[in-house]
Each structure stands twice: as C-alpha cells, then as structure tokens.
Design an enzyme around this catalytic site. Structure first.
Site, short mmCIF file in Angstrom:
data_model
loop_
_atom_site.label_atom_id
_atom_site.label_comp_id
_atom_site.label_asym_id
_atom_site.label_seq_id
_atom_site.Cartn_x
_atom_site.Cartn_y
_atom_site.Cartn_z
N ARG A 108 0.87 -1.18 0.00
CA ARG A 108 0.00 0.00 0.00
C ARG A 108 0.90 1.22 0.00
O ARG A 108 2.11 1.12 0.17
CB ARG A 108 -1.03 0.00 1.15
N GLY A 109 0.29 2.40 -0.16
CA GLY A 109 1.09 3.61 -0.33
C GLY A 109 1.18 3.90 -1.83
O GLY A 109 1.48 3.01 -2.63
N ALA A 110 0.89 5.17 -2.20
CA ALA A 110 0.68 5.48 -3.62
C ALA A 110 1.84 5.08 -4.54
O ALA A 110 1.63 4.34 -5.52
CB ALA A 110 0.35 6.97 -3.75
N ARG A 123 -7.26 -0.46 -6.97
CA ARG A 123 -7.61 0.59 -5.99
C ARG A 123 -7.83 1.90 -6.75
O ARG A 123 -7.12 2.16 -7.72
CB ARG A 123 -6.52 0.76 -4.92
N GLN A 156 -1.52 2.05 9.97
CA GLN A 156 -0.26 2.22 9.23
C GLN A 156 0.77 2.98 10.07
O GLN A 156 1.97 2.76 9.94
CB GLN A 156 -0.50 2.98 7.92
N ASP A 189 -1.87 10.75 -2.05
CA ASP A 189 -2.28 9.75 -3.04
C ASP A 189 -2.66 10.39 -4.37
O ASP A 189 -2.61 9.74 -5.41
CB ASP A 189 -3.45 8.92 -2.51
N ASN A 241 -5.20 12.38 0.76
CA ASN A 241 -4.30 11.51 1.54
C ASN A 241 -5.15 10.73 2.53
O ASN A 241 -6.39 10.88 2.59
CB ASN A 241 -3.23 12.35 2.24
N LYS A 242 -4.48 9.89 3.30
CA LYS A 242 -5.17 9.00 4.25
C LYS A 242 -6.20 9.75 5.09
O LYS A 242 -5.95 10.85 5.56
CB LYS A 242 -4.09 8.35 5.14
O1 MRU Z 1 -4.43 3.08 2.29
P1 MRU Z 1 -2.96 3.29 2.13
O2 MRU Z 1 -2.13 2.72 3.24
O3 MRU Z 1 -2.47 2.88 0.76
O4 MRU Z 1 -2.79 4.87 2.20
C1 MRU Z 1 -1.51 5.42 2.01
C2 MRU Z 1 -1.45 6.87 2.25
O5 MRU Z 1 -2.44 7.52 2.46
C3 MRU Z 1 -0.11 7.53 2.15
O6 MRU Z 1 -0.02 8.62 2.99
C4 MRU Z 1 0.11 7.99 0.70
O7 MRU Z 1 -0.07 6.94 -0.20
C5 MRU Z 1 1.43 8.57 0.48
S1 MRU Z 1 2.67 7.31 0.48
C6 MRU Z 1 4.16 7.95 0.07
#
Ligand code: MRU
Length: 354
Positions: free
Chosen positions: A56-58, A99, A204, A245, A255-256
């Site tokens: 996970r993470g963009a 996603r 996370q 994201d 973002n999250k």
């Molecule tokens: O649901 P996730 O864990 O994929 O969400 C990730 C985030 O919101 C991160 O902050 C974002 O992707 C930036 S990662 C460098």
C-alpha cells in the site's frame, strides 16, 4: 527462492523485490508481528495483493503494478507470441481496478502501456517491460532522496513534527516521501521529536511508520488520531508532514483519512503543513480535490479489530479511507522538481512546465 531468506534480510527499503525472474512483496498486513514475503505469479495476483493491502502507499502501488505488467507480458507472450499485445490489455484493466485513489497506479500503468504500444508485435516483451518497471522503481527512490533534501531545508532546528499514515520506504520504492523528509531532517540534527498518528483502522502509523523509524533508530511517539490537536495545543509542534495519493491541479491534496482534520487543527494552532509527493502523484486532469475518487472500503475494517467484532451489533458504518485537504490549508508541496509554497493552479502548472 526460500522466502525465509528474504525475511531474514528484510528492511523497509526492500519491500518490493524482483529477483531472478520472480516477484516478491513484503506482506505489510502482518508487520510488525511478522516479516513475511509472498511471491506473486500473475497480474491478477498482483491486483489482488494491491486491493488486499499486502502492499500500500501510492508510489509503491504504482511500482508494484508495473512489475505486475511484466508478469502479464510474460504470460501473454507465452500463450500467444503473435497476439500478446492485445491479450495483455485485460490484465492492464484488472490492475487498474485494484484501488481507485492513488493516481500513481494509473500513471505507472499508462507508462507501461505506452511502452507496450511501441514494442514489436511478435517479440518477447518481458525484458523491455522489466527494464521499464525497474526504471520506475529507481526513479521513485531518486525522487524521494531529492524531496528529502528539499523538505529538510524548510525545517527549523529543534522541530517537532507529526506524520500521518505511512509515507515511508514501505509506501514507496524506498526512503519514503514524508518519512524521507523526516529521515533527512533527522540526519541533519533538526528534529526534536517525531509524533506518528496511529492511523485507524489499518494502523499504518502504529505498525509501519513506527517499525520503519525504529529500524533507523529514529525515536517515535505514537498518538491516537484524535490526540493530534491536543498535542499541537501543548506547543512544540512545528510541522505536519504527510504524503499524498493524488494532488489535483489546484493543489488540493488527497491523503489517508484524517489528514484533513489534522490540517484544520494545524491551521488553528499555527502549525505548518508540508505534503511530500513525487510529480507522479499530481493529476492535472482534475481541476480540484472534489473530483478525486475516494476509496470506500468494507465496513468490517471498522466493525472488527484483530478478527474480533468491537462495534455494537447493528451499528451502521461508513469507511472512506482517504480525504481531501484543501490547498489553502497546505503550506508547501515538496516534489522532486521543486517546492510549491501556498499551492494554487498557476503554481502547480509552473512546477510541471519548468
Ligand atoms: O491506504 P494506504 O495505506 O495505501 O494509504 C496510504 C497513504 O495515504 C499515504 O499517505 C500515501 O499513499 C502517500 S505514500 C508515500
């Protein structure tokens, strides 16, 4: 490959591994309890792993999808050397559906697709696809290092910072975006204390950010998400530093979930907000954050914890996993191409043109 060997050597920088024709992901769902790798053998397994949050993470999602296309190319060519260029499209579509919010996924897939369009219709595409996926991966690490430098240059000494979710090595090709800035600033002796929001419901922050920072011997203090505003009120917090994201053309930042309320609280308390994200996270096709598709995940993620129901039977649930922070709450967007202060459409356009 003996997966336990990968586990024994694992660091946050090596969460996505292509080795000797095989593709492995560090399973982020079970960290920090277990350091387990899984092997992926097809594009559909890769899409499922992205959907299920193994990775996970963009930026990490984009890189993973690019390697998924390598698996897709290999399989398409093996099944029909004459028709691989058309049969591979179904796998690209499957990966696109994994996603919805992180634009890096679509950015990486479009880049792989442009390469596919330019390849010979009858030659084995595997090596060319692999080289492109490795390039996407390497470029991301280089971008993170650059953002680390640029972001750290904005941070005053003795700074307290709050980060949200995990925007570290695990969420990227390595080093991290927000955590890259924190790593770099910590290396320069500028940071007094790092606070990490636990980040409900996937934790996370508590599981991944804390694990990464402690691996690098950077002390971290966890906060329940709801404690961040109260912590700001105590003083000594200079920056909120997060990743993203998707950033719309006017500088609005997805973002999250919880980032928006953090930014609102930061504004009230005079705490600055920094968003660190590579330009692959910017989506100039969307005028503002209201157009960003926000993923809504299963309500079970809120109703259950560790496999046990924690909510009252019968409670309704709404589980959007990202939110949008308006550009006016953002002090700086740090990219590998430069910093945009108080972002707006004109400044975002200029960043991408320069
Ligand atoms: O649901 P996730 O864990 O994929 O969400 C990730 C985030 O919101 C991160 O902050 C974002 O992707 C930036 S990662 C460098």
């Amino acid at each position: 490959m003996d997966l336990s060997k990968l586990s024994a050597q694992a660091t946050a920088d090596d969460a996505i591994i292509w080795r000797e024709g095989h593709f492995y992901l560090l399973d982020q769902r079970v960290l920090p309890d277990r350091v387990d790798f899984i092997e992926l053998n097809s594009a559909s397994e890769t899409a499922q792993a992205i959907h299920d949050m193994v990775v996970r993470g963009a930026p990490a999602i984009g890189i993973t999808a690019a390697y998924g296309v390598v698996l897709a190319g290999q399989a398409a060519y093996q099944s029909s050397a004459q028709r691989w260029q058309s049969t591979i499209r179904a796998d690209l579509d499957t990966l696109r559906l994994s996603r919805p919010t992180a634009v890096n996924l679509f950015w990486a897939l479009n880049r792989m697709e442009r390469l596919i369009d330019g390849l010979s219709a009858t030659e084995d595409p595997t090596e060319s696809l692999l080289q492109e996926a490795i390039l996407i991966h390497d470029e991301d690490v280089r971008a993170n290092r650059k953002m680390g430098e640029l972001g750290a240059a904005l941070i005053e000494s003795n700074a307290g910072v709050i980060t949200h979710c995990n925007a570290g090595a695990l969420a990227t090709g390595g080093y991290g975006t927000a955590l890259g800035v924190i790593r770099s600033a910590h290396g320069k002796g500028l940071i007094r204390e790092v606070f990490a929001d636990e980040t409900r419901p996937w934790l996370q922050g508590a599981r991944l950010t804390a694990w990464e920072l402690l691996q690098d011997e950077i002390p971290v203090t966890l906060l329940a998400d709801g404690a961040a505003a109260h912590r700001m009120a105590q003083g000594g917090v200079n920056w909120v530093i997060v990743g993203s994201d998707r950033i719309a053309a006017n500088g609005d930042v997805a973002n999250k979930i919880g980032t928006y309320s953090l930014a609102v609280a930061a504004k009230y308390h005079g705490v600055k907000v920094m968003v660190a994200a590579p330009t692959s996270t910017i989506d100039m096709s969307l005028a503002s954050g209201g157009e960003i598709p926000i993923e809504v995940r299963s309500g079970d993620e809120l109703l259950f914890c560790g496999g046990r129901q924690i909510a009252a039977q019968g409670a309704g649930v709404w589980n959007p996993v990202f939110d949008v922070t308006p550009a006016e709450l953002v002090d700086a967007i740090v990219t590998e191409r430069g910093v945009v202060f108080s972002p707006n459409k004109k400044k975002m356009q200029k960043l991408l043109m320069d």
